[in-house]
Design an enzyme around this catalytic site. Structure first.
Site, PDB file in Angstrom:
ATOM      1  CE  LYS A   1      -4.000  -2.185   0.485  1.00 49.02           C
ATOM      2  NZ  LYS A   1      -5.168  -2.039  -0.380  1.00 49.02           N
TER       3      LYS A   1
ATOM      4  CG  ASP B   1      -4.255  -0.782  -3.656  1.00 48.46           C
ATOM      5  OD1 ASP B   1      -4.728   0.265  -4.136  1.00 48.46           O
ATOM      6  OD2 ASP B   1      -4.959  -1.681  -3.156  1.00 48.46           O
TER       7      ASP B   1
ATOM      8  CD  GLU C   1      -5.426  -2.852  -6.480  1.00 53.06           C
ATOM      9  OE1 GLU C   1      -6.462  -3.072  -5.821  1.00 53.06           O
ATOM     10  OE2 GLU C   1      -4.449  -3.634  -6.477  1.00 53.06           O
TER      11      GLU C   1
ATOM     12  CD  GLU D   1     -10.447  -2.192  -4.528  1.00 55.03           C
ATOM     13  OE1 GLU D   1     -10.936  -2.069  -3.399  1.00 55.03           O
ATOM     14  OE2 GLU D   1      -9.259  -2.504  -4.727  1.00 55.03           O
TER      15      GLU D   1
ATOM     16  CG  ASP E   1     -15.737  -6.634  -5.499  1.00 53.21           C
ATOM     17  OD1 ASP E   1     -14.825  -6.434  -4.680  1.00 53.21           O
ATOM     18  OD2 ASP E   1     -16.885  -6.974  -5.153  1.00 53.21           O
TER      19      ASP E   1
ATOM     20  CG  HIS F   1     -11.007  -6.116  -4.686  1.00 46.34           C
ATOM     21  ND1 HIS F   1     -12.240  -6.077  -4.074  1.00 46.34           N
ATOM     22  CD2 HIS F   1     -10.130  -5.635  -3.781  1.00 46.34           C
ATOM     23  CE1 HIS F   1     -12.114  -5.580  -2.866  1.00 46.34           C
ATOM     24  NE2 HIS F   1     -10.851  -5.310  -2.654  1.00 46.34           N
ATOM     25  CB  ALA F   2     -10.016 -11.527  -3.402  1.00 48.17           C
ATOM     26  N   GLY F   3     -10.229  -8.453  -1.304  1.00 45.28           N
ATOM     27  CA  GLY F   3      -9.644  -7.927  -0.085  1.00 45.28           C
ATOM     28  C   GLY F   3     -10.506  -7.984   1.158  1.00 45.28           C
TER      29      GLY F   3
END
Length: 361
Positions: free
Chosen positions: A140, A168, A194, A223, A246, A273-275
């Site tokens: 990040k 990101d 990102e 996302e 997403d 995206h899978a956060g």
């Protein structure tokens, strides 16, 4: 408002008003649609006694296309073009399915380098990830440039030059700021940046994409995209090099199918995206299906993985050698454990009772 009809004055339906005021095809209405349709897909897959990815893989192309709304996207993808893509995907499909069952779909980790982590925490988490076999890492960035330089140098030195690094910004910058900031971070060889700016700024992403191309840095986003139309325009404007679907933001599997097919036509890799809680469980089905039936490629493709909150699900993801192993249980892997639901139920669940009591004190 009232409207006149053959029977006199009629009240428009609540649904019509909701669609106009908080939609259409975005916002809370779209999120609610996704939740309902995700549940329907889960039930369909369970009825067929297949995991969702397998339900999609085994589905006849015409049946699959009947699930997609092509409205607003036929200027870039017609139903016949989509059918041709799926027909081409039939070639080698069995072999790709076997490849997934044996090796899984490549993943990357976001868990090592959140903003606010101390250097010691970063080192510890990176060391553990490397020992576990991870080769793709995301950090990040965006709060402080000098801090980003220091943290990215630390991580790049730890993982080495041969492993993949992504960045990101979570919508942090204006367009010129994004270009300037990433020019300073280019020395660390990120594959992508990102969400460098507002997720709604299609032309802004296109400007950033064009400016960073000579530095070898791609733009990844998606996302926060409301619907297939935004993805269509991002693709048309050459505003991204990595497309991030997403599983809950778009209108369930149906709309994600249309985006996967558009991405294939434009030859843009999909890196979902899978956060958040449950997103890993859901999106693994979509990306495994994409590889087997649509993209037929793993070049520059990977799926995000975050290693928390999986304990609340009956069928949590299985990661082996930094890859998602295809789920074998029937359904969409969405079912939560009864005890977790009970604890988090509002307002009588144990978790909520503690939160509300703390607020009162």
């Amino acid at each position: 408002m009232l409207k006149m009809g053959s029977r006199g004055m009629e009240l428009p339906s609540l649904w019509e008003k909701a669609q106009k005021l908080i939609g259409p095809e975005k916002g809370v209405v779209h999120l609610a649609t996704a939740a309902i349709l995700n549940a329907v897909w889960d039930l369909w897959a369970k009825q067929e006694r297949k995991p969702l990815w397998k339900l999609l893989v085994d589905m006849d192309p015409r049946t699959l296309l009947s699930c997609i709304d092509f409205r607003y996207i036929t200027d870039v993808l017609t139903e016949e073009e989509a059918y041709e893509i799926l027909q081409k995907g039939q070639v080698g499909k069995k072999e790709r399915e076997g490849q997934m069952l044996m090796h899984g779909y490549p993943a990357y980790t976001t868990s090592c380098a959140w903003l606010g982590y101390s250097d010691d925490t970063l080192k510890q988490l990176c060391t553990e990830a490397l020992k576990a076999g991870w080769t793709r890492f995301k950090v990040k960035v965006g709060a402080d440039l000098q801090d980003d330089v220091r943290r990215c140098r630390l991580i790049r030195n730890m993982i080495g030059p041969e492993k993949t690094l992504m960045m990101d910004a979570n919508q942090r910058w204006d367009v010129p700021e994004a270009v300037k900031w990433m020019s300073k971070l280019a020395e660390f060889k990120p594959l992508w940046i990102e969400e460098p700016t507002s997720p709604d700024d299609i032309l802004g992403h296109a400007t950033i994409s064009k400016a960073l191309a000579p530095l070898g840095i791609g733009v990844a986003t998606g996302e926060q995209c409301h619907n297939r139309v935004i993805f269509k325009q991002l693709l048309q404007a050459k505003a991204l090099q990595f497309l991030q679907i997403d599983s809950c933001r778009l209108g369930s599997v149906n709309e994600n199918l249309s985006v996967l097919l558009m991405a294939k036509k434009f030859e843009i890799p999909v890196c979902p995206h899978a956060g958040g809680v449950g997103l890993c469980e859901l999106v693994q089905h979509l990306i495994i299906f994409d590889f087997i039936s649509i993209s037929a490629s793993l070049q520059n493709r990977m799926c995000e993985y975050v290693d928390h909150l999986h304990e609340h699900f009956r069928y949590p993801v299985i990661i082996k050698k930094a890859s998602y192993m295809p789920p074998k249980d029937a359904g969409y892997s969405t079912e939560m454990k009864e005890e977790s639901v009970k604890k988090h139920q509002y307002p009588d669940g144990e978790v909520w009772k503690k939160l509300l009591a703390a607020q009162e004190n």
